[in-house]
Design a protein around this motif. Structure first.
Motif, PDB file in Angstrom:
ATOM      1  N   LEU B 256       0.799  -1.230   0.000  1.00 24.53           N
ATOM      2  CA  LEU B 256       0.000   0.000   0.000  1.00 24.53           C
ATOM      3  C   LEU B 256       0.830   1.278   0.000  1.00 24.53           C
ATOM      4  CD1 LEU B 256      -2.898  -1.070   2.379  1.00 24.53           C
ATOM      5  CD2 LEU B 256      -3.119  -0.385  -0.012  1.00 24.53           C
ATOM      6  N   GLY B 257       2.070   1.184  -0.460  1.00 27.23           N
ATOM      7  CA  GLY B 257       2.819   2.430  -0.578  1.00 27.23           C
ATOM      8  C   GLY B 257       4.271   2.291  -0.206  1.00 27.23           C
ATOM      9  N   GLN B 258       4.969   3.404  -0.335  1.00 25.35           N
ATOM     10  CA  GLN B 258       6.402   3.387  -0.133  1.00 25.35           C
ATOM     11  C   GLN B 258       6.786   4.600   0.698  1.00 25.35           C
ATOM     12  OE1 GLN B 258       8.002   0.786  -1.578  1.00 25.35           O
ATOM     13  NE2 GLN B 258       9.928   1.328  -0.602  1.00 25.35           N
ATOM     14  N   ASP B 259       7.628   4.377   1.690  1.00 19.12           N
ATOM     15  CA  ASP B 259       8.156   5.484   2.484  1.00 19.12           C
ATOM     16  C   ASP B 259       9.670   5.421   2.329  1.00 19.12           C
ATOM     17  OD1 ASP B 259       8.841   7.358   4.421  1.00 19.12           O
ATOM     18  OD2 ASP B 259       8.659   5.902   6.047  1.00 19.12           O
ATOM     19  N   ARG B 260      10.193   6.198   1.385  1.00 16.56           N
ATOM     20  CA  ARG B 260      11.608   6.078   0.996  1.00 16.56           C
ATOM     21  C   ARG B 260      11.940   4.632   0.705  1.00 16.56           C
ATOM     22  NH1 ARG B 260      14.991  10.764   3.277  1.00 16.56           N
ATOM     23  NH2 ARG B 260      16.635   9.232   3.400  1.00 16.56           N
ATOM     24  N   ASP B 261      12.868   4.037   1.462  1.00 14.99           N
ATOM     25  CA  ASP B 261      13.253   2.662   1.139  1.00 14.99           C
ATOM     26  C   ASP B 261      12.394   1.628   1.869  1.00 14.99           C
ATOM     27  OD1 ASP B 261      14.251   3.481   3.567  1.00 14.99           O
ATOM     28  OD2 ASP B 261      16.116   2.353   3.400  1.00 14.99           O
ATOM     29  N   ARG B 262      11.352   2.071   2.554  1.00 12.91           N
ATOM     30  CA  ARG B 262      10.533   1.153   3.338  1.00 12.91           C
ATOM     31  C   ARG B 262       9.237   0.886   2.599  1.00 12.91           C
ATOM     32  NH1 ARG B 262       7.256   2.132   8.700  1.00 12.91           N
ATOM     33  NH2 ARG B 262       7.006   4.206   7.803  1.00 12.91           N
ATOM     34  N   ALA B 263       8.886  -0.393   2.433  1.00 19.96           N
ATOM     35  CA  ALA B 263       7.655  -0.754   1.722  1.00 19.96           C
ATOM     36  C   ALA B 263       6.526  -0.943   2.735  1.00 19.96           C
ATOM     37  CB  ALA B 263       7.875  -2.034   0.925  1.00 19.96           C
ATOM     38  N   ILE B 264       5.424  -0.209   2.528  1.00 20.26           N
ATOM     39  CA  ILE B 264       4.288  -0.269   3.457  1.00 20.26           C
ATOM     40  C   ILE B 264       3.371  -1.407   3.031  1.00 20.26           C
ATOM     41  CG2 ILE B 264       2.380   1.034   4.478  1.00 20.26           C
ATOM     42  CD1 ILE B 264       5.083   2.340   4.948  1.00 20.26           C
ATOM     43  N   HIS B 265       3.282  -2.442   3.855  1.00 23.26           N
ATOM     44  CA  HIS B 265       2.422  -3.586   3.547  1.00 23.26           C
ATOM     45  C   HIS B 265       1.315  -3.721   4.584  1.00 23.26           C
ATOM     46  CE1 HIS B 265       4.432  -5.868   0.249  1.00 23.26           C
ATOM     47  NE2 HIS B 265       5.423  -5.045   0.570  1.00 23.26           N
ATOM     48  N   GLY B 266       0.152  -4.149   4.108  1.00 20.69           N
ATOM     49  CA  GLY B 266      -0.946  -4.464   5.015  1.00 20.69           C
ATOM     50  C   GLY B 266      -1.699  -3.238   5.487  1.00 20.69           C
ATOM     51  N   VAL B 267      -2.987  -3.433   5.793  1.00 17.10           N
ATOM     52  CA  VAL B 267      -3.795  -2.284   6.210  1.00 17.10           C
ATOM     53  C   VAL B 267      -3.456  -1.842   7.628  1.00 17.10           C
ATOM     54  CG1 VAL B 267      -5.712  -2.820   4.657  1.00 17.10           C
ATOM     55  CG2 VAL B 267      -5.679  -3.795   6.957  1.00 17.10           C
ATOM     56  N   GLY B 268      -2.860  -2.737   8.430  1.00 17.46           N
ATOM     57  CA  GLY B 268      -2.494  -2.370   9.796  1.00 17.46           C
ATOM     58  C   GLY B 268      -1.478  -1.240   9.798  1.00 17.46           C
ATOM     59  N   LEU B 269      -0.407  -1.413   9.042  1.00 18.55           N
ATOM     60  CA  LEU B 269       0.624  -0.379   8.975  1.00 18.55           C
ATOM     61  C   LEU B 269       0.129   0.813   8.162  1.00 18.55           C
ATOM     62  CD1 LEU B 269       3.487   0.551   9.588  1.00 18.55           C
ATOM     63  CD2 LEU B 269       4.232  -0.547   7.488  1.00 18.55           C
ATOM     64  N   ALA B 270      -0.614   0.543   7.076  1.00 22.44           N
ATOM     65  CA  ALA B 270      -1.073   1.644   6.221  1.00 22.44           C
ATOM     66  C   ALA B 270      -1.950   2.613   7.011  1.00 22.44           C
ATOM     67  CB  ALA B 270      -1.833   1.086   5.023  1.00 22.44           C
ATOM     68  N   SER B 271      -2.794   2.098   7.909  1.00 26.06           N
ATOM     69  CA  SER B 271      -3.636   2.979   8.719  1.00 26.06           C
ATOM     70  C   SER B 271      -2.779   3.912   9.553  1.00 26.06           C
ATOM     71  CB  SER B 271      -4.514   2.172   9.676  1.00 26.06           C
ATOM     72  OG  SER B 271      -5.189   1.174   8.982  1.00 26.06           O
ATOM     73  N   LEU B 272      -1.742   3.338  10.167  1.00 22.20           N
ATOM     74  CA  LEU B 272      -0.857   4.159  10.994  1.00 22.20           C
ATOM     75  C   LEU B 272      -0.080   5.137  10.123  1.00 22.20           C
ATOM     76  CD1 LEU B 272       0.543   1.366  13.329  1.00 22.20           C
ATOM     77  CD2 LEU B 272      -1.018   3.208  13.970  1.00 22.20           C
ATOM     78  N   PHE B 273       0.372   4.656   8.989  1.00 20.12           N
ATOM     79  CA  PHE B 273       1.230   5.472   8.128  1.00 20.12           C
ATOM     80  C   PHE B 273       0.453   6.645   7.528  1.00 20.12           C
ATOM     81  CE2 PHE B 273       3.171   6.259   3.903  1.00 20.12           C
ATOM     82  CZ  PHE B 273       4.389   6.741   4.345  1.00 20.12           C
ATOM     83  N   TYR B 274      -0.756   6.397   7.046  1.00 21.06           N
ATOM     84  CA  TYR B 274      -1.494   7.468   6.367  1.00 21.06           C
ATOM     85  C   TYR B 274      -2.354   8.306   7.315  1.00 21.06           C
ATOM     86  CZ  TYR B 274      -0.022   5.384   1.977  1.00 21.06           C
ATOM     87  OH  TYR B 274       0.743   4.916   0.944  1.00 21.06           O
ATOM     88  N   PHE B 275      -2.923   7.644   8.335  1.00 24.94           N
ATOM     89  CA  PHE B 275      -3.886   8.357   9.179  1.00 24.94           C
ATOM     90  C   PHE B 275      -3.443   8.504  10.628  1.00 24.94           C
ATOM     91  CE2 PHE B 275      -6.257   5.955   5.904  1.00 24.94           C
ATOM     92  CZ  PHE B 275      -6.659   7.029   5.135  1.00 24.94           C
ATOM     93  N   GLY B 276      -2.359   7.866  11.012  1.00 25.53           N
ATOM     94  CA  GLY B 276      -1.899   7.966  12.384  1.00 25.53           C
ATOM     95  C   GLY B 276      -2.831   7.302  13.372  1.00 25.53           C
ATOM     96  N   LYS B 277      -3.608   6.313  12.948  1.00 29.48           N
ATOM     97  CA  LYS B 277      -4.435   5.578  13.913  1.00 29.48           C
ATOM     98  C   LYS B 277      -4.537   4.120  13.534  1.00 29.48           C
ATOM     99  CE  LYS B 277      -8.512   7.794  11.878  1.00 29.48           C
ATOM    100  NZ  LYS B 277      -9.779   8.429  12.214  1.00 29.48           N
ATOM    101  N   THR B 278      -4.990   3.326  14.481  1.00 33.16           N
ATOM    102  CA  THR B 278      -5.069   1.903  14.212  1.00 33.16           C
ATOM    103  C   THR B 278      -6.265   1.615  13.324  1.00 33.16           C
ATOM    104  OG1 THR B 278      -6.213   1.699  16.309  1.00 33.16           O
ATOM    105  CG2 THR B 278      -3.883   1.135  16.280  1.00 33.16           C
ATOM    106  N   VAL B 279      -6.214   0.466  12.654  1.00 30.08           N
ATOM    107  CA  VAL B 279      -7.161   0.181  11.579  1.00 30.08           C
ATOM    108  C   VAL B 279      -8.610   0.180  12.060  1.00 30.08           C
ATOM    109  CG1 VAL B 279      -6.983  -2.344  11.783  1.00 30.08           C
ATOM    110  CG2 VAL B 279      -7.560  -1.304   9.581  1.00 30.08           C
ATOM    111  N   GLU B 280      -8.844  -0.287  13.301  1.00 28.74           N
ATOM    112  CA  GLU B 280     -10.246  -0.384  13.732  1.00 28.74           C
ATOM    113  C   GLU B 280     -10.907   0.976  13.873  1.00 28.74           C
ATOM    114  OE1 GLU B 280      -7.592  -1.570  15.545  1.00 28.74           O
ATOM    115  OE2 GLU B 280      -8.098  -1.671  17.677  1.00 28.74           O
ATOM    116  N   HIS B 281     -10.102   2.039  13.904  1.00 25.55           N
ATOM    117  CA  HIS B 281     -10.686   3.372  14.047  1.00 25.55           C
ATOM    118  C   HIS B 281     -10.867   4.104  12.725  1.00 25.55           C
ATOM    119  CE1 HIS B 281      -9.121   2.831  18.262  1.00 25.55           C
ATOM    120  NE2 HIS B 281     -10.386   3.141  18.446  1.00 25.55           N
ATOM    121  N   LEU B 282     -10.623   3.443  11.607  1.00 27.33           N
ATOM    122  CA  LEU B 282     -10.763   4.127  10.319  1.00 27.33           C
ATOM    123  C   LEU B 282     -12.236   4.379   9.992  1.00 27.33           C
ATOM    124  CD1 LEU B 282      -8.150   2.600   7.863  1.00 27.33           C
ATOM    125  CD2 LEU B 282      -7.907   4.422   9.531  1.00 27.33           C
ATOM    126  N   THR B 283     -12.492   5.544   9.399  1.00 25.58           N
ATOM    127  CA  THR B 283     -13.846   5.856   8.943  1.00 25.58           C
ATOM    128  C   THR B 283     -14.079   5.191   7.592  1.00 25.58           C
ATOM    129  OG1 THR B 283     -13.094   7.787   7.743  1.00 25.58           O
ATOM    130  CG2 THR B 283     -13.686   8.115  10.057  1.00 25.58           C
TER     131      THR B 283
END
Lengths: 147, 766
Positions: B256-283
Motif C-alpha cells: 500500500l505504498g512506499q516510504d523512501r526505502d521502506r515498503a508499506i504492507h498491510g492495512v495495519g501499517l497503512a492505517s498508521l502510516f497514512y492516518f496515524g491511527k489503528t485500523v479499527e478506528h478508520l472511517t
C-alpha cells in the motif's frame, strides 16, 4: 566584594573567639540530625519510589530496579534513589553493583551522614556476601565514622 | 499407410502422459500452496522506539517541543471525542488523548492528560477530571526498524479488527463474487480474455485469491503460463482455506505504498502510516481510500497525487453504496470528507540511521540477525528526539558554513556527534555524518581519528591523583622539550602558537593546551601510568607506550572518546554507554533489560580537580569562545583537540546533564585548516544552547578544600591580593607559603580563621 567578605569573616571569627571561653567546658553534644525525609518533594519520584519498594518487597526485583532507573532519569542527583537501587542490587545478588551503586549514592550524599552511614552498611553487606570479611569490617568502621 | 491402432495407442499414451504431468504439476502446486501458506509467518521487522517522554511538574520542556513530538508520533491537532491520538492546546495548556501502548512493564491504556506550562517548564500534570498526576508517560516515537531483506514493513491485524465496511468496500471494488467463487471468476476471466483479444494486453479479472497468490508466490511478470499457474494455485488455496483466512492474509499482505526505502504492507501499517491511527478506528472514507490504493499505490498516492486519490476513493465509495454496503447518508458524508491523511516527514527504514546502527550492533551481541529481521521484537532505546534533532541541525548548519568559507573540493567536510547523559551513560543522540539521513559510513562509530589534545585530561588526572607532587598550581616547565628513546627518532613537541611559555601553573598548561609542558609532565609521571589511567577511563583499544601517544597520536572513534569522557563527567564512575533500555517480544513479553551499571574507577578527589581544570579550559583557555553560545554560569568542563595540520577538529565537553563529543574533518584526511575551537566547538555550542543545559556543579568531596590563591605567585592569597582566585586542593596539598601580596592583617585573620575552624570542628565533631 571579596574584601567585604573578608571583613565579614573577621567579624564572625571575632565573635567566635569571644564566645569560645563560655563553651570551653565539657564538649557539647552534637546537634541532633534531622530525620531523613521519607518522601521527596517531587510527586513523580515519590510515586516511582513507592512502586519500587512495593515491587522489591514482593520479589519483583527487575521491576523495582526499572522504576528506580526511571526515577533517576528525573533526579539523577538524588542519593536516596541511588541507595534504593543499591539495596535492590544487593537483593538481586549483584554484589559488585550493590557496592558501586552505594558508593555513587555517597558521592551525592553531601552532609547527610545518616545516609552515608547506611550506604557504608550496604557496602559492608555486599562485601561480606562476596566473602571479603576484611573489606566488610572496613566499611562498617566507615559507617561508624559518619556519626 | 495409416495405422489406426497405432494412432490410438499413441494418442492414449500422449493423453496419459499429459494427464500425469498435469497431476504432478497440480500436486507440486498443492504442496507449495500448503507448505508456504501454512508455514509462512510474515517476517516482522524489529521495531525501534525512542525514549518515551515522561511529563511531570517541574520538567524543563517547552510546550512546542512536546507538540512537535506528538505530531511526529502521528497525533492530530483538534479533539476527536471517543478516540485517542490527538491533542488540543492553547497558550498555557496542552491536552493529549494518549493512545494505548504496550511498554516494557505492561500495557498503558488510552488516557487523557492535561499539561499546564509555565514558560519553558511543566507546571502541572492532570488527568481528564483535573486530578493531579505525578507522572505521565507518553507514547514513544517509532524511530525505525531492522527490516527483512526487501525492507517490507507491516503491522499484523486480525480480520476482526478490520472495519466491516473496509472489507465490503474491497469486495465491492475488487472482487464482487468473492464469497461465491472457488478462487476464480468466470466472468472476470471472460472480461480479461475479451480485453486480451482486443490487444489491450493481459489485465484485470483477478479475484482477491488470485491477487494474493500473485503477491505471495509469483513474480510480477504477465505471461499466459503464469496466469494459468496463478489460477491453479488460487483454486488450491480455496480448497484448503476458508474465505476469512484468505481475506485476513490478503489484508496483511497487500502492498500500500512506499516510504523512501521502506515498503508499506498491510492495512495495519497503512492505517498508521497514512492516518496515524489503528485500523479499527478508520472511517468509511479512510477505508475507501486504502481500498482504492490497492490498484496502484504509487499512482493513487494521496500525498503526491491527492486529486487522483480522491477521485479513486469516491469511485470506491460509490461501488460500496451501489452494492448496498453503505447507506445514502453514509455515502454522502464520506464523499464530503477530505482525504484525512497526515503528512509526516519521510522516515524510510529510519530517520536516524546512525543511531539505529548503534542499536543494531548492541542488539547483535544478544540476538540472531535472522530473529532481529523477522520476529517483530520491540526495542526501547535511549534516543532523545529533541537532542538528536539539535545535534543534527547544529552539525548540518555549521558544516555548510565552513564548507562555504573553505573550498577544498569534493568530498566535502564531514563530522560526527555523540551526546550522552552524564549520569546514566545513555546515548541520547548520535550523528554519523553531515548527511544525517544517510545510511552508510557511520563516523561516530567507525571513523577512528587521531584525538590530539583530547587525551590530555588523562595525563593531568594521573598527576592530580598524586597530590603530594601535583596540584592545580604546581609550576610545569613549558620550555623546549626533547624526548630521546632508543630505536625511535627524537620527539620534540611544539606548541600550537609556536612559542614556549616558561614555567606555567599546571591548570594553565591544560587550559591553554601547551604541548611542551604536557609532554614534560606526562613523561615525568611515566607513559605507562598515563596509559593505565586511559584504560581505567574506559578505553579498551591497545595503545603504544610511546611518548607521542601522550599528545594524542592515537586513533579513536567519537564513541570511544565519549566513553572516556563519560567517566570524567560522572565523577569517576565508569558507566558503559548504552543505547537500549529494554527488549520485548512482539506481543510485549519482556525479554531483556539493559540495566544501569556503575563502577567506581577513580576516587572523587582527583576527578573533582580535573573537572575544575577542565572548567578552566572553557573559562579562560582554548575554549573561551564557548561563552558565545552557553553562558559562563553553566560552568562547562571541556577540552579542544586539533591534530597535525588541522586534519581533525574535536571538542569534548559536559554540562550538568549532558556530555557531547564533536568531530569535524575530511574522510580522506586532507588538512581541514579548522581547529577544535574554530570548528568543533561551535557545533557543540549551538547544539547545547538549543537544549538549555543544566549548570555543572559537582558535589565537593570530603578530601577537597578551597583555598584562595594569588595567580601571580601561585601562593596562598588573601583579600589584599587583587585577582586572587579560589581553587580546590586535596586536603593538605595547598601551598603553605603566603603570597607577597597577602597583607600582615591577612596573616592575623588567617590565624583567627584556623582557630575558629578548630573550634567548629570540636563543636560538630567534623
Amino acid at each position: 566584594m571579596r574584601t567585604l567578605l573578608a571583613f565579614l569573616a573577621i567579624a564572625v571569627a571575632g565573635c567566635a573567639t569571644v564566645r569560645q571561653p563560655e563553651l570551653g567546658g565539657p564538649a557539647p553534644l552534637p546537634a541532633p540530625l534531622p530525620e531523613p525525609a521519607a518522601r521527596t518533594e517531587n510527586l513523580a519520584i515519590a510515586g516511582l519510589l513507592d512502586g519500587a519498594r512495593a515491587d522489591a518487597a514482593s520479589g519483583r526485583l527487575v521491576n523495582a530496579a526499572a522504576s528506580l532507573e526511571r526515577a533517576l532519569r528525573i533526579e539523577p542527583r538524588n542519593p536516596r534513589l541511588w541507595q534504593e537501587l543499591a539495596r535492590v542490587r544487593l537483593k538481586q545478588g549483584d554484589y559488585a553493583q550493590a557496592e558501586s551503586t552505594a558508593a555513587r549514592s555517597n558521592s551525592w550524599a553531601g552532609s547527610d551522614s545518616a545516609l552515608r552511614a547506611e550506604n557504608w552498611r550496604l557496602i559492608a553487606h555486599a562485601r561480606e556476601a562476596r566473602g571479603d570479611a576484611e573489606g566488610a569490617k572496613g566499611a562498617l568502621e566507615a559507617a561508624e565514622r559518619q556519626r | 499407410m495409416f495405422d489406426r491402432a497405432k494412432f490410438w495407442r499413441y494418442t492414449r499414451y500422449t493423453v496419459l502422459t499429459v494427464a500425469l504431468l498435469a497431476a504432478g504439476f497440480t500436486l507440486y502446486l498443492d504442496f507449495r500452496v500448503r507448505s508456504e501458506f501454512e508455514g509462512r509467518r510474515f517476517a516482522l521487522p524489529a521495531r525501534i522506539y525512542a525514549r518515551p517522554l515522561e511529563l511531570h511538574a517541574g520538567l524543563h520542556i517547552a510546550q512546542i517541543d512536546v507538540v512537535r513530538e506528538l505530531q511526529e508520533a502521528g497525533y492530530g491537532q483538534g479533539p476527536r471525542e471517543g478516540d485517542s491520538g490527538w491533542f488540543a492546546n492553547d497558550n498555557d495548556w496542552l491536552e493529549v488523548a494518549v493512545r494505548p501502548f504496550v511498554f516494557w512493564d505492561g500495557l498503558q491504556p488510552a488516557k487523557r492528560v492535561r499539561v499546564a506550562f509555565d514558560g519553558g517548564a511543566v507546571k502541572a500534570v492532570q488527568d481528564a477530571e483535573g486530578r493531579e498526576l505525578p507522572l505521565a508517560r507518553l507514547e514513544p516515537l517509532a524511530i525505525g526498524g531492522i527490516y527483512p531483506a526487501n525492507n517490507e514493513d507491516r503491522v499484523l491485524v486480525r480480520l476482526s479488527e478490520v472495519p466491516k465496511q473496509m472489507v465490503q468496500a474491497l469486495i465491492a471494488t475488487e472482487d464482487r463474487n468473492f464469497y461465491a467463487h472457488h478462487g476464480f471468476d468466470l466472468r472476470g476471466i471472460a472480461r480479461a480474455a475479451f480485453s486480451f483479444l482486443r490487444l489491450k494486453g493481459l489485465q484485470g479479472g483477478s479475484t482477491l485469491t488470485q491477487q494474493l497468490v500473485k503477491n505471495f508466490f509469483l513474480t510480477p511478470e504477465r505471461t499466459l503460463s503464469r496466469k494459468v499457474t496463478e489460477l491453479f494455485m488460487a483454486v488450491l488455496l480455496e480448497i484448503h482455506y476458508d474465505k476469512d483466512e484468505i481475506l485476513e492474509t490478503y489484508f496483511n499482505e497487500i502492498y500500500l505504498g512506499q516510504d523512501r526505502d521502506r515498503a508499506i504492507h498491510g492495512v495495519g501499517l497503512a492505517s498508521l502510516f497514512y492516518f496515524g491511527k489503528t485500523v479499527e478506528h478508520l472511517t468509511l472514507a479512510e477505508s475507501a481510500l486504502l481500498v482504492g490504493m490497492v490498484k496502484g499505490p504509487a499512482f493513487y498516492d494521496p500525498f503526491r497525487n491527492p486529486e487522483r486519490a480522491l477521485e479513486r476513493r469516491n469511485l470506491v465509495l460509490r461501488e460500496t453504496k451501489d452494492r448496498g454496503f453503505a447507506t445514502m447518508e453514509e455515502y454522502s458524508k464520506a464523499r464530503a470528507a477530505d482525504l484525512g491523511v497526515s503528512q509526516k516527514a519521510a522516515m524510510g527504514t529510519s530517520p536516524h540511521p546512525a543511531f539505529l546502527d548503534l542499536v543494531h550492533r548492541q542488539l547483535r551481541r544478544d540476538y540472531d540477525e535472522a530473529d532481529l529481521r523477522s520476529e517483530g521484537l520491540r526495542v526501547f532505546t535511549t534516543l532523545a528526539p529533541r537532542v538528536q534533532t539539535a545535534a543534527e541541525r547544529a552539525l548540518e548548519r555549521k558544516i555548510a558554513q565552513f564548507d562555504r568559507g573553505k573550498i577544498f573540493g569534493e568530498p566535502g567536510l564531514e563530522g560526527a556527534v555523540v551526546v550522552t547523559d552524564t549520569q546514566s551513560g545513555e546515548v541520547q543522540a548520535l550523528v554519523g555524518g553531515r548527511d544525517v539521513r544517510f545510511r552508510g559510513f557511520n563516523r561516530a562509530l567507525d571513523a577512528a581519528r587521531p584525538v590530539g589534545s583530547l587525551l590530555k585530561p588523562a595525563i593531568y588526572l594521573t598527576a592530580l591523583a598524586d597530590p603530594a607532587h601535583y596540584t592545580l598550581v604546581t609550576p610545569i616547565d613549558d620550555g623546549p622539550f626533547v624526548w630521546k628513546s632508543r630505536g625511535a627518532p627524537d620527539w620534540e613537541p611544539t606548541n600550537y602558537d609556536k612559542t614556549f611559555h616558561g614555567a606555567v601553573p599546571l591548570r594553565s598548561a591544560l587550559a591553554h593546551s601547551y604541548n611542551a609542558a604536557t609532554a614534560r609532565l606526562g613523561t615525568d609521571i611515566g607513559v605507562e601510568k598515563v596509559l593505565a589511567t586511559i584504560k581505567r577511563l574506559g578505553i579498551e583499544r591497545e595503545m603504544q607506550p610511546y611518548a607521542s601517544t601522550l599528545l594524542g597520536a592515537v586513533d579513536l572513534s567519537p564513541l570511544e572518546v565519549a566513553q572516556m569522557y563519560q567517566t570524567i563527567a560522572s565523577g569517576g564512575f565508569r558507566t558503559p554507554l548504552r543505547a537500549i533500555r529494554e527488549v520485548t517480544t512482539q506481543d510485549g513479553r519482556p525479554l531483556k533489560r539493559y540495566a544501569l551499571a556503575v563502577e567506581q574507577a577513580f576516587a572523587p578527589e582527583p576527578m573533582y580537580l580535573i573537572t575544575a581544570a577542565m572548567q578552566g579550559v572553557v573559562r579562560e583557555g582554548t575554549a573561551q569562545s564557548l561563552k558565545n553560545w552557553v553562558p559562563l554560569e553553566t560552568a562547562v568542563a571541556g577540552k579542544t583537540g586539533t591534530t597535525t595540520e588541522q586534519r581533525d577538529a574535536w571538542f569534548a565537553g559536559f554540562t550538568g546533564d549532558r556530555l557531547g563529543i564533536v568531530w569535524i574533518g575530511y574522510d580522506d584526511n586532507r588538512a581541514a585548516r579548522l581547529s577544535g575551537a574554530g570548528a568543533a566547538l561551535p557545533v557543540w555550542g549551538e547544539m547545547m544552547a538549543a537544549l538549555a543545559p543544566e549548570p555543572l556543579a559537582l558535589p565537593k568531596p570530603d578530601g577537597i578544600e578551597n583555598v584562595l590563591i594569588d595567580p601571580e605567585s601561585g601562593l596562598r592569597a588573601d583579600f589584599a591580593c587583587p585577582g586572587a582566585v579560589e581553587l580546590p586542593f586535596a586536603l593538605g596539598s595547598a601551598p603553605a607559603e603566603r603570597a607577597p601580596c597577602a597583607s600582615a592583617l591577612g596573616a592575623a585573620v588567617e590565624g583567627v580563621k584556623q582557630q575558629a575552624k578548630s573550634w567548629m570542628q570540636r563543636l560538630f565533631g567534623r
